[in-house]
Enzyme design. Structure first.
Site, PDB file in Angstrom:
ATOM      1  CB  THR A  93      28.576  59.331   9.334  1.00 17.31           C
ATOM      2  OG1 THR A  93      28.624  59.761   7.976  1.00 17.31           O
ATOM      3  CG2 THR A  93      28.009  60.598   9.994  1.00 17.31           C
ATOM      4  CG  HIS A  94      29.164  55.193   7.508  1.00 15.21           C
ATOM      5  ND1 HIS A  94      28.461  54.219   7.629  1.00 15.21           N
ATOM      6  CD2 HIS A  94      28.410  56.353   7.301  1.00 15.21           C
ATOM      7  CE1 HIS A  94      27.116  54.551   7.519  1.00 15.21           C
ATOM      8  NE2 HIS A  94      27.006  55.715   7.237  1.00 15.21           N
ATOM      9  CB  SER A 120      57.496  50.919  24.561  1.00 20.25           C
ATOM     10  OG  SER A 120      58.247  49.657  24.183  1.00 20.25           O
ATOM     11  CE  LYS A 164      54.105  52.947  20.399  1.00 26.02           C
ATOM     12  NZ  LYS A 164      53.860  51.335  20.740  1.00 26.02           N
ATOM     13  CG  ASN A 196      52.177  52.886  24.097  1.00 27.51           C
ATOM     14  OD1 ASN A 196      52.328  53.573  22.895  1.00 27.51           O
ATOM     15  ND2 ASN A 196      52.970  51.969  24.678  1.00 27.51           N
ATOM     16  CD  GLU A 218      45.917  51.594  24.545  1.00 21.90           C
ATOM     17  OE1 GLU A 218      46.177  50.772  23.513  1.00 21.90           O
ATOM     18  OE2 GLU A 218      47.006  51.810  25.107  1.00 21.90           O
ATOM     19  CE1 TYR A 241      20.055  36.965  51.307  1.00 22.47           C
ATOM     20  CE2 TYR A 241      20.360  34.816  51.994  1.00 22.47           C
ATOM     21  CZ  TYR A 241      20.838  35.957  51.792  1.00 22.47           C
ATOM     22  OH  TYR A 241      22.262  36.035  51.545  1.00 22.47           O
ATOM     23  CD  GLN A 295      27.681  35.794  51.462  1.00 19.10           C
ATOM     24  OE1 GLN A 295      26.928  35.743  52.301  1.00 19.10           O
ATOM     25  NE2 GLN A 295      28.565  35.093  50.965  1.00 19.10           N
ATOM     26  CE  LYS A 306      27.010  41.948  51.014  1.00 21.50           C
ATOM     27  NZ  LYS A 306      27.399  40.910  51.915  1.00 21.50           N
TER      28      LYS A 306
HETATM   29  N1  ARG Z   1      25.839  37.678  53.942  1.00 20.63           N
HETATM   30  C1  ARG Z   1      24.650  37.377  53.594  1.00 20.63           C
HETATM   31  C2  ARG Z   1      24.368  38.438  52.332  1.00 20.63           C
HETATM   32  O1  ARG Z   1      25.237  39.392  51.992  1.00 20.63           O
HETATM   33  C3  ARG Z   1      23.732  38.256  54.595  1.00 20.63           C
HETATM   34  C4  ARG Z   1      22.373  37.486  54.745  1.00 20.63           C
HETATM   35  C5  ARG Z   1      22.535  36.171  55.053  1.00 20.63           C
HETATM   36  N2  ARG Z   1      21.140  35.829  55.147  1.00 20.63           N
HETATM   37  C6  ARG Z   1      20.904  34.241  55.595  1.00 20.63           C
HETATM   38  N3  ARG Z   1      19.762  33.929  55.371  1.00 20.63           N
HETATM   39  N4  ARG Z   1      21.969  33.219  55.326  1.00 20.63           N
HETATM   40  O2  ARG Z   1      23.474  38.076  51.510  1.00 20.63           O
END
Ligand code: ARG
Length: 472
Positions: A157-158, A279, A285, A287, A292, A319, A324, A327
């Site tokens: 601890t610590h 290294s 070394k 590593n 890390e 929307y 977009q 993703k």
């Molecule tokens: N490429 C767009 C996205 O990934 C798809 C939906 C597009 N919709 C629109 N109203 N422009 O969100």
């Protein structure tokens, strides 16, 4: 195809650099096959509801099979002027079967609900993969724990020696942390696996579609009911990324342990060569690069979670193109967690444990002071505070004399207790040696969740059962 049927409202085509800027094609590459499946399910539903003849449906499905083959063989033209994958597939069906047929595929559908269906399906599949990888890691930790119930090491601890523990106890604490994240991923799955399809752009459609049917075809457990909510919310992605971040944070803490424990100073573990680098300048070394970087990449996943939250916070309901960007952080987090989990499992499976060294450091530093205090409470009836005060004074005196608890004599205890508590505490030589023996200390730590080997074994059995239930 000469005409762009998606831009009837506009006189000019997209400027090339603008098309590149607003395009999601690079991120959509992961969604091509899912998108094809989603279009197929939607069109099967349109047929069932009487909006698409069998003849047209067959053409559309054949077209989708062809597009799938083109994608797989690298022949599908991802022209950035179409901005994302959805119109590219629609355009291709039109090319294959004409506007009459191909133009029917997008009835009662929008890219907004379509992309959400794609992302949810992709994420759900990734959740299954990540859960499996995480279970492999937990299984590895449990298996190694089983072999190390008596591998004594200092508990910190610590960052200071605190109480004796075992390597098994340490590994199980990591496993439990991962098990909670696994629970979290399973719970998130329930909220991910809902179909937004049929929400259209945001207000559904005047056609009598069957949202439950497409949901079933696509393996969803239900639908995101409100059509505005279905296209405008990304909380499912935030939730998934939160649990992914917790996995990374636990791994990062383990990485921190391994980096230090493999130093010359600690010398408690050694990473197998395959997980280390050397290294180019210093020939000696070794590593711990892989661990890390697990620690380093944790920031990426934490910031992905922030990115997702920040992206949504300023958006009006509905929307917005900003969405977009969901993703990137989601894909990044998924990739990083998968790679890190695999590597950490392998690191543990090949890690060399220096049991000797672990035990020696444990003995060296009076870590059993609390065990001595507890023994005095039991044997001599002192309150814990009195015993704590006495042992604190004993340790202070020993340090002054450059000695350790292993050098403590019954006379020392008598003398110091008389001086500090006004009462002589009598302990035999044997009692003193036993009370400060780390192996016996471990055996005696039988309270629930503690490091006593039997208790560790009980926990291992329970975790194994839990993993079997989750696997089913
Ligand atoms: N490429 C767009 C996205 O990934 C798809 C939906 C597009 N919709 C629109 N109203 N422009 O969100």
């Amino acid at each position: 195809m000469s005409k762009n049927y998606w831009r009837g409202r506009l006189n000019k085509g997209l400027k090339e650099d603008v098309a590149q800027f607003i395009s999601s094609l690079s991120e959509d590459k992961r969604l091509v096959e899912t998108d094809i499946t989603v279009i197929a399910a939607h069109n099967l539903m349109l047929h069932k509801q009487g909006y698409l003849s069998m003849e047209d449906l067959v053409k559309i499905l054949n077209g989708l099979v062809e597009i799938q083959a083109e994608w797989k063989s690298g022949r599908l033209d991802l022209n950035p002027s179409y901005v994302d994958i959805h119109p590219i597939i629609e355009k291709r069906i039109i090319e294959l079967y004409g506007l009459e047929v191909g133009g029917k595929t997008h009835l009662a559908k929008s890219r907004n609900d379509q992309v959400m269906a794609d992302i949810r399906i992709y994420t759900r599949n990734q959740l299954i993969e990540i859960s499996k990888l995480l279970m492999d890691l937990i299984n590895a930790l449990i298996t190694i724990a089983e072999r190390n119930a008596d591998t004594i090491m200092p508990g910190y601890t610590h960052a200071q020696h605190a109480q004796v523990t075992t390597y098994a106890h340490y590994l199980l604490s990591c496993a439990d942390n991962f098990l909670r994240s696994l629970d979290g991923l399973c719970e998130a799955y329930v909220r991910v696996n809902l179909s937004p399809l049929g929400a259209n752009a945001l207000s559904g459609t005047s056609f009598k579609i069957d949202r439950t049917y497409t949901a079933k075809l696509l393996g969803f457990d239900g639908i995101v009911e409100n059509t505005i909510d279905a296209v405008s919310s990304r909380d499912f992605a935030q939730e998934v990324t939160f649990w992914l971040a917790t996995i990374m944070v636990t791994m990062s803490r383990i990485a921190e342990n391994l980096v230090w424990w493999s130093t010359y100073e600690f010398n408690m573990v050694e990473l197998a060569d395959e997980f280390t680098d050397t290294s180019t300048a210093m020939p000696q070394k070794k590593n711990a690069d892989s661990v890390e970087l697990i620690r380093g990449k944790t920031g990426e996943v934490i910031s992905s979670l922030m990115e997702l939250l920040i992206m949504e916070k300023g958006l009006p309901i509905g929307y917005n193109k900003d969405l977009q960007e969901t993703k990137f952080p989601l894909w990044r987090s998924i990739d990083t967690v998968k790679a890190s989990t695999k590597i950490l499992t392998n690191i543990f499976e090949t890690l060399i444990i220096n049991k000797e060294r672990m035990k020696n450091i444990t003995i060296m530093n009076d870590i059993t002071a609390i065990d001595l205090a507890e023994f005095i409470v039991k044997k001599n009836g002192l309150s814990f505070r009195e015993a704590h005060y006495l042992v604190g004074n004993i340790v202070k005196e020993l340090i002054g004399e450059k000695k350790h608890l292993s050098d403590l004599t019954p006379d020392d205890v008598k003398k110091i207790s008389k001086r500090e508590l006004g009462r002589e505490i009598a302990l035999s030589e044997r009692e003193l040696r036993n009370a400060t023996n780390p192996t016996l200390a471990i055996m005696s730590r039988i309270s629930t969740g503690g490091p006593a080997p039997d208790e560790v074994q009980r926990m291992i059995e329970e975790r194994k059962k839990k993993l079997m239930i989750i696997e089913e």
